[in-house]
Design an enzyme around this catalytic site. Sequence first.
Site, mmCIF file in Angstrom:
data_model
loop_
_atom_site.group_PDB
_atom_site.id
_atom_site.type_symbol
_atom_site.label_atom_id
_atom_site.label_comp_id
_atom_site.label_asym_id
_atom_site.label_seq_id
_atom_site.Cartn_x
_atom_site.Cartn_y
_atom_site.Cartn_z
ATOM 1 N N ALA A 13 10.633 -2.059 6.868
ATOM 2 C CA ALA A 13 10.968 -0.900 8.048
ATOM 3 C C ALA A 13 12.099 -0.149 7.739
ATOM 4 O O ALA A 13 12.265 0.824 8.482
ATOM 5 C CB ALA A 13 11.241 -1.700 9.564
ATOM 6 N N TYR A 148 -0.963 -2.638 -9.669
ATOM 7 C CA TYR A 148 -0.958 -2.063 -8.339
ATOM 8 C C TYR A 148 -2.074 -2.146 -7.481
ATOM 9 O O TYR A 148 -2.023 -2.839 -6.642
ATOM 10 C CB TYR A 148 -0.360 -0.734 -8.392
ATOM 11 N N ALA A 149 -3.222 -1.762 -8.305
ATOM 12 C CA ALA A 149 -4.320 -1.926 -7.720
ATOM 13 C C ALA A 149 -4.914 -3.203 -7.226
ATOM 14 O O ALA A 149 -5.430 -3.394 -6.211
ATOM 15 C CB ALA A 149 -5.586 -1.073 -8.493
ATOM 16 N N ALA A 150 -4.591 -4.209 -8.298
ATOM 17 C CA ALA A 150 -5.076 -5.439 -8.034
ATOM 18 C C ALA A 150 -4.179 -6.030 -6.767
ATOM 19 O O ALA A 150 -4.835 -6.887 -6.059
ATOM 20 C CB ALA A 150 -4.852 -6.283 -9.400
ATOM 21 N N LYS A 152 -3.116 -4.531 -4.359
ATOM 22 C CA LYS A 152 -3.568 -3.954 -2.938
ATOM 23 C C LYS A 152 -5.056 -4.133 -2.815
ATOM 24 O O LYS A 152 -5.593 -4.502 -1.598
ATOM 25 C CB LYS A 152 -3.618 -2.354 -3.108
ATOM 26 N N ILE A 181 1.525 9.439 -0.084
ATOM 27 C CA ILE A 181 2.371 9.618 0.979
ATOM 28 C C ILE A 181 3.451 10.795 0.895
ATOM 29 O O ILE A 181 4.012 10.740 -0.319
ATOM 30 C CB ILE A 181 2.971 8.493 1.719
#
Length: 230
Positions: A13, A148-150, A152, A181
Amino acid sequence: MDFHGKRIAVTGAAGSLGSAVVRAALDAGATVAAIDHAPVGASADDPHLHAFGGVNLSSPETAEKVVATIGDRLGGLDALVNVAGTFRWEKLEGGSLATWDLLFNVNLRTAVAASTAALPLLVKSNAGRIVNIGAAGAVKAGAGMGAYAASKAGVFKLTEALAEELKDRGITVNAILPTTIDTPANRKDMPDADFSRWVKPEQIADVILFLLSDKAQAVTGALIPVAGRT
């Protein structure tokens, strides 16, 4: 969308996306528990915001403790948004297993631990919701994107499996797949990019709020790209 009476927990958050989700939920009338490993500022002017900083959600015991506290303070829980995550670009050659462990722990393990802790509360809600944050870059990993891809991609499969597990209990589980983003950190890292093509945190928050709403009851197990114009 009217979220008055809804109780929503948001992990990660303190970050750009997490804070946008918190703000959107509060603006829609929800009571929000804002959770992060970093400090989370609570506003005395907003009694509907409850801050929980310094929380290590990769620990199941810590996740259970904070979610139980949230349940007691809010009188239950209707939705969980798993935003907590991080990114590293690192090729396998010359890289480190520590990077794989870090991204697994922050991107996937936190979502598993938070979801597991929240389930007893969500099943008591009339319309329980879980929304996870995946990544469009995990659909096909590029060089330097393996770890990172693994992590996610694990979020993808968590979302699909949990949606099937809970589909007869009134709880929906979906994931958002953003591309780059538009955050201050990304602008700093890629100063020559066309920022106007990136998706803004507030735009992603709008999609998340729809998935948390009563109108999205028929949507579960979905992996939804939110890509701006990239």
